[in-house]
Design a protein around this motif. Structure first.
Motif, PDB file in Angstrom:
ATOM      1  N   SER A   2      37.718  22.121  31.469  1.00 22.48           N
ATOM      2  CA  SER A   2      36.845  22.481  32.654  1.00 22.48           C
ATOM      3  C   SER A   2      37.121  23.812  33.305  1.00 22.48           C
ATOM      4  CB  SER A   2      36.732  21.344  33.529  1.00 22.48           C
ATOM      5  OG  SER A   2      37.974  21.050  34.207  1.00 22.48           O
ATOM      6  N   SER A   3      38.356  24.445  33.036  1.00 22.12           N
ATOM      7  CA  SER A   3      38.871  25.493  33.717  1.00 22.12           C
ATOM      8  C   SER A   3      39.867  26.184  33.092  1.00 22.12           C
ATOM      9  CB  SER A   3      38.898  25.322  35.185  1.00 22.12           C
ATOM     10  OG  SER A   3      40.296  24.568  35.081  1.00 22.12           O
ATOM     11  N   PRO A   4      40.210  27.583  33.183  1.00 14.99           N
ATOM     12  CA  PRO A   4      41.217  28.163  32.469  1.00 14.99           C
ATOM     13  C   PRO A   4      42.356  27.547  33.154  1.00 14.99           C
ATOM     14  CG  PRO A   4      39.719  29.985  33.192  1.00 14.99           C
ATOM     15  CD  PRO A   4      39.031  28.487  33.750  1.00 14.99           C
ATOM     16  N   SER A   5      42.746  27.222  34.530  1.00 12.43           N
ATOM     17  CA  SER A   5      43.839  26.732  34.858  1.00 12.43           C
ATOM     18  C   SER A   5      44.179  25.294  34.222  1.00 12.43           C
ATOM     19  CB  SER A   5      43.741  26.429  36.379  1.00 12.43           C
ATOM     20  OG  SER A   5      43.394  27.665  36.877  1.00 12.43           O
ATOM     21  N   GLU A  31      40.344  31.135  24.048  1.00 12.02           N
ATOM     22  CA  GLU A  31      38.679  30.772  23.948  1.00 12.02           C
ATOM     23  C   GLU A  31      38.060  30.931  25.260  1.00 12.02           C
ATOM     24  OE1 GLU A  31      38.905  26.239  23.044  1.00 12.02           O
ATOM     25  OE2 GLU A  31      39.711  26.626  21.024  1.00 12.02           O
ATOM     26  N   TRP A  32      38.749  31.273  26.356  1.00 13.18           N
ATOM     27  CA  TRP A  32      38.128  31.495  27.437  1.00 13.18           C
ATOM     28  C   TRP A  32      37.771  33.159  27.666  1.00 13.18           C
ATOM     29  CZ3 TRP A  32      36.305  28.164  31.030  1.00 13.18           C
ATOM     30  CH2 TRP A  32      36.813  26.886  30.907  1.00 13.18           C
ATOM     31  N   ALA A  33      38.862  33.995  27.164  1.00 15.93           N
ATOM     32  CA  ALA A  33      38.508  35.213  27.003  1.00 15.93           C
ATOM     33  C   ALA A  33      39.601  36.070  26.020  1.00 15.93           C
ATOM     34  CB  ALA A  33      38.797  35.947  28.355  1.00 15.93           C
ATOM     35  N   PRO A  34      39.037  37.118  25.351  1.00 12.15           N
ATOM     36  CA  PRO A  34      40.058  37.563  24.525  1.00 12.15           C
ATOM     37  C   PRO A  34      41.127  38.593  24.962  1.00 12.15           C
ATOM     38  CG  PRO A  34      37.910  38.798  24.484  1.00 12.15           C
ATOM     39  CD  PRO A  34      37.638  37.420  25.479  1.00 12.15           C
ATOM     40  N   GLY A 126      34.680  40.042  33.909  1.00 14.20           N
ATOM     41  CA  GLY A 126      33.886  40.555  32.728  1.00 14.20           C
ATOM     42  C   GLY A 126      33.748  39.632  31.708  1.00 14.20           C
ATOM     43  N   PRO A 127      32.816  39.711  30.689  1.00 18.42           N
ATOM     44  CA  PRO A 127      32.942  38.496  29.917  1.00 18.42           C
ATOM     45  C   PRO A 127      33.940  38.540  28.839  1.00 18.42           C
ATOM     46  CG  PRO A 127      31.659  40.607  29.206  1.00 18.42           C
ATOM     47  CD  PRO A 127      31.789  40.697  30.623  1.00 18.42           C
ATOM     48  N   ASP A 128      34.781  39.407  28.629  1.00 16.15           N
ATOM     49  CA  ASP A 128      36.049  39.380  27.744  1.00 16.15           C
ATOM     50  C   ASP A 128      37.225  39.492  28.287  1.00 16.15           C
ATOM     51  OD1 ASP A 128      34.056  39.372  25.752  1.00 16.15           O
ATOM     52  OD2 ASP A 128      33.979  41.658  25.625  1.00 16.15           O
ATOM     53  N   VAL A 129      37.360  39.518  29.757  1.00 13.28           N
ATOM     54  CA  VAL A 129      38.329  39.786  30.637  1.00 13.28           C
ATOM     55  C   VAL A 129      38.693  38.570  31.575  1.00 13.28           C
ATOM     56  CG1 VAL A 129      39.949  41.450  31.919  1.00 13.28           C
ATOM     57  CG2 VAL A 129      38.391  42.191  30.218  1.00 13.28           C
ATOM     58  N   LEU A 130      40.175  38.155  31.507  1.00 11.48           N
ATOM     59  CA  LEU A 130      40.220  36.999  32.489  1.00 11.48           C
ATOM     60  C   LEU A 130      41.833  37.534  33.099  1.00 11.48           C
ATOM     61  CD1 LEU A 130      39.481  34.240  33.667  1.00 11.48           C
ATOM     62  CD2 LEU A 130      41.125  33.012  32.149  1.00 11.48           C
ATOM     63  N   ARG A 131      41.798  37.910  34.492  1.00 11.01           N
ATOM     64  CA  ARG A 131      43.046  38.246  35.202  1.00 11.01           C
ATOM     65  C   ARG A 131      43.647  37.044  35.840  1.00 11.01           C
ATOM     66  NH1 ARG A 131      44.964  42.993  37.654  1.00 11.01           N
ATOM     67  NH2 ARG A 131      43.079  44.092  36.936  1.00 11.01           N
ATOM     68  N   TRP A 132      45.151  37.010  35.663  1.00 20.86           N
ATOM     69  CA  TRP A 132      45.891  35.931  36.089  1.00 20.86           C
ATOM     70  C   TRP A 132      46.719  36.762  37.378  1.00 20.86           C
ATOM     71  CZ3 TRP A 132      45.525  30.658  34.882  1.00 20.86           C
ATOM     72  CH2 TRP A 132      44.888  30.359  33.829  1.00 20.86           C
ATOM     73  N   THR A 133      46.445  36.364  38.458  1.00 25.56           N
ATOM     74  CA  THR A 133      47.157  36.933  39.655  1.00 25.56           C
ATOM     75  C   THR A 133      48.205  36.118  40.040  1.00 25.56           C
ATOM     76  OG1 THR A 133      45.291  38.100  40.423  1.00 25.56           O
ATOM     77  CG2 THR A 133      47.096  37.867  41.931  1.00 25.56           C
ATOM     78  N   VAL A 134      49.634  36.520  39.892  1.00 24.33           N
ATOM     79  CA  VAL A 134      50.692  35.669  40.327  1.00 24.33           C
ATOM     80  C   VAL A 134      51.172  35.710  41.635  1.00 24.33           C
ATOM     81  CG1 VAL A 134      53.180  35.210  39.346  1.00 24.33           C
ATOM     82  CG2 VAL A 134      51.198  36.112  37.859  1.00 24.33           C
ATOM     83  N   PHE A 135      51.446  34.695  42.310  1.00 28.87           N
ATOM     84  CA  PHE A 135      51.824  34.677  43.855  1.00 28.87           C
ATOM     85  C   PHE A 135      53.231  34.212  43.696  1.00 28.87           C
ATOM     86  CE2 PHE A 135      47.380  34.621  43.611  1.00 28.87           C
ATOM     87  CZ  PHE A 135      47.092  35.498  44.625  1.00 28.87           C
ATOM     88  N   ALA A 136      54.179  34.440  44.733  1.00 28.45           N
ATOM     89  CA  ALA A 136      55.390  33.860  44.898  1.00 28.45           C
ATOM     90  C   ALA A 136      55.269  32.792  45.997  1.00 28.45           C
ATOM     91  CB  ALA A 136      56.335  34.820  45.507  1.00 28.45           C
ATOM     92  N   ILE A 137      55.698  31.389  45.627  1.00 23.17           N
ATOM     93  CA  ILE A 137      55.442  30.362  46.522  1.00 23.17           C
ATOM     94  C   ILE A 137      57.068  30.122  47.002  1.00 23.17           C
ATOM     95  CG2 ILE A 137      55.040  28.064  46.614  1.00 23.17           C
ATOM     96  CD1 ILE A 137      53.127  28.600  44.468  1.00 23.17           C
ATOM     97  N   PRO A 138      57.529  30.239  48.454  1.00 23.72           N
ATOM     98  CA  PRO A 138      58.609  29.784  49.043  1.00 23.72           C
ATOM     99  C   PRO A 138      59.117  28.469  48.690  1.00 23.72           C
ATOM    100  CG  PRO A 138      57.236  30.907  50.575  1.00 23.72           C
ATOM    101  CD  PRO A 138      56.454  30.519  49.462  1.00 23.72           C
ATOM    102  N   SER A 139      58.157  27.378  48.749  1.00 30.46           N
ATOM    103  CA  SER A 139      58.578  26.115  48.453  1.00 30.46           C
ATOM    104  C   SER A 139      57.437  25.442  47.968  1.00 30.46           C
ATOM    105  CB  SER A 139      59.019  25.569  49.772  1.00 30.46           C
ATOM    106  OG  SER A 139      59.462  24.021  49.615  1.00 30.46           O
ATOM    107  N   VAL A 140      57.652  24.976  46.403  1.00 30.37           N
ATOM    108  CA  VAL A 140      56.583  24.206  45.850  1.00 30.37           C
ATOM    109  C   VAL A 140      56.246  22.824  46.701  1.00 30.37           C
ATOM    110  CG1 VAL A 140      55.881  22.900  43.892  1.00 30.37           C
ATOM    111  CG2 VAL A 140      57.255  25.288  43.808  1.00 30.37           C
TER     112      VAL A 140
END
Length: 269
Positions: A2-5, A31-34, A126-140
């Motif tokens: 259902s989602s890239p995640s 399969e989500w984006a090249p 865009g139709p061919d691009v998926l960006r993953w933004t990475v965040f620091a998490i102090p405590s999971v």
């Protein structure tokens, strides 16, 4: 899928547990984006991950390297999050990751609860691009849904049963005033979700829960769509909205719970 995640969490967890190859994960992501771009949200994220502080790195393979570096527990430290307004469980409060994941409605947390980790949020550029933004998490934080596959399956079935009568009792008509059969639209939604593969190592029960959640999500999407369909009256619209909200929560819980239980099973196999 259902989602890239969900794809990243399920496939990366399977790979880290030794049940899939890196190429399998990359193929599933493609399969989500090249093209997949990976960028740090700020200096703290760059420092925690080794990513450049500015700009973006190219390649889904970089995601795998990043996840493996942070998750030293062989897949047990990969957690799917599917937040929604009013439901921000499992998000680290007050963080930039929490805000981004809520806006996207999805994300992946990597790291053991109570320790520093990272969060990843995908956005379509865009139709061919998926960006993953990475965040620091102090405590999971602790996972929001952790009751096992049985609990996930029971929850989705209970929610469907409780809301079925309310949904079926609301007259649905087309915008032209004529009744319409939504079955074809639902089938289209299900087919779109079924396009993305699950790892072969996922327990059959987990796949069944995810498939059921997809079926329910397809019905909810069609039922809540504004174009082409509407409830027959204002009271019908209010009733339908009231029935849909707990079902969407059940869908999110089923997906998160099924992935979490599947990754635990793979880790201990």
């Amino acid at each position: 899928m259902s989602s890239p995640s969900l794809t990243l969490a399920a496939w990366a967890g399977s790979w880290l547990s030794g049940h899939a190859s890196p190429d399998d994960v990359i193929d599933a992501l493609h399969e989500w984006a090249p093209m997949h771009l990976v960028s740090a949200s700020d200096a703290a994220a760059a420092s925690a991950t080794g990513l450049p502080e500015r700009g973006a790195a190219d390649g889904a393979a970089l995601l795998l390297t990043l996840v493996r570096r942070i998750d030293t527990a062989g897949g047990a430290g990969v957690h799917l999050v599917l937040p929604a307004p009013g439901d921000v469980r499992a998000l680290p409060a007050g963080t930039a990751f929490a805000a981004a994941a809520l806006a996207a409605g999805e994300g992946v947390v990597v790291g053991a609860p109570g320790t520093p980790g990272v969060g990843l949020v995908p956005t379509v550029e865009g139709p061919d691009v998926l960006r993953w933004t990475v965040f620091a998490i102090p405590s999971v934080p602790e996972p929001a849904v952790d009751g096992g596959l049985g609990a996930a399956e029971f929850a989705i079935r209970e929610a469907v049963r409780d809301a079925a009568s309310a949904l079926s009792g609301i007259p649905t008509v087309g915008t032209d005033g004529r009744r319409t059969d939504p079955r074809a639209l639902i089938a289209e939604e299900v087919a779109e979700l079924a396009w993305h593969r699950y790892p072969a190592s996922l327990p059959p029960r987990a796949v069944r829960v995810l498939d059921t959640a997809d079926q329910v999500a397809a019905i909810l999407t069609v039922a809540g769509r504004g174009g082409g369909m509407r409830a027959g009256s204002a009271s019908g619209a209010a009733s339908r909205e009231g029935a849909l909200q707990p079902l969407w929560t059940a869908v999110r819980d089923a997906r998160v719970g099924a992935v979490a239980a599947a990754l635990r099973a793979e880790h201990h196999r």
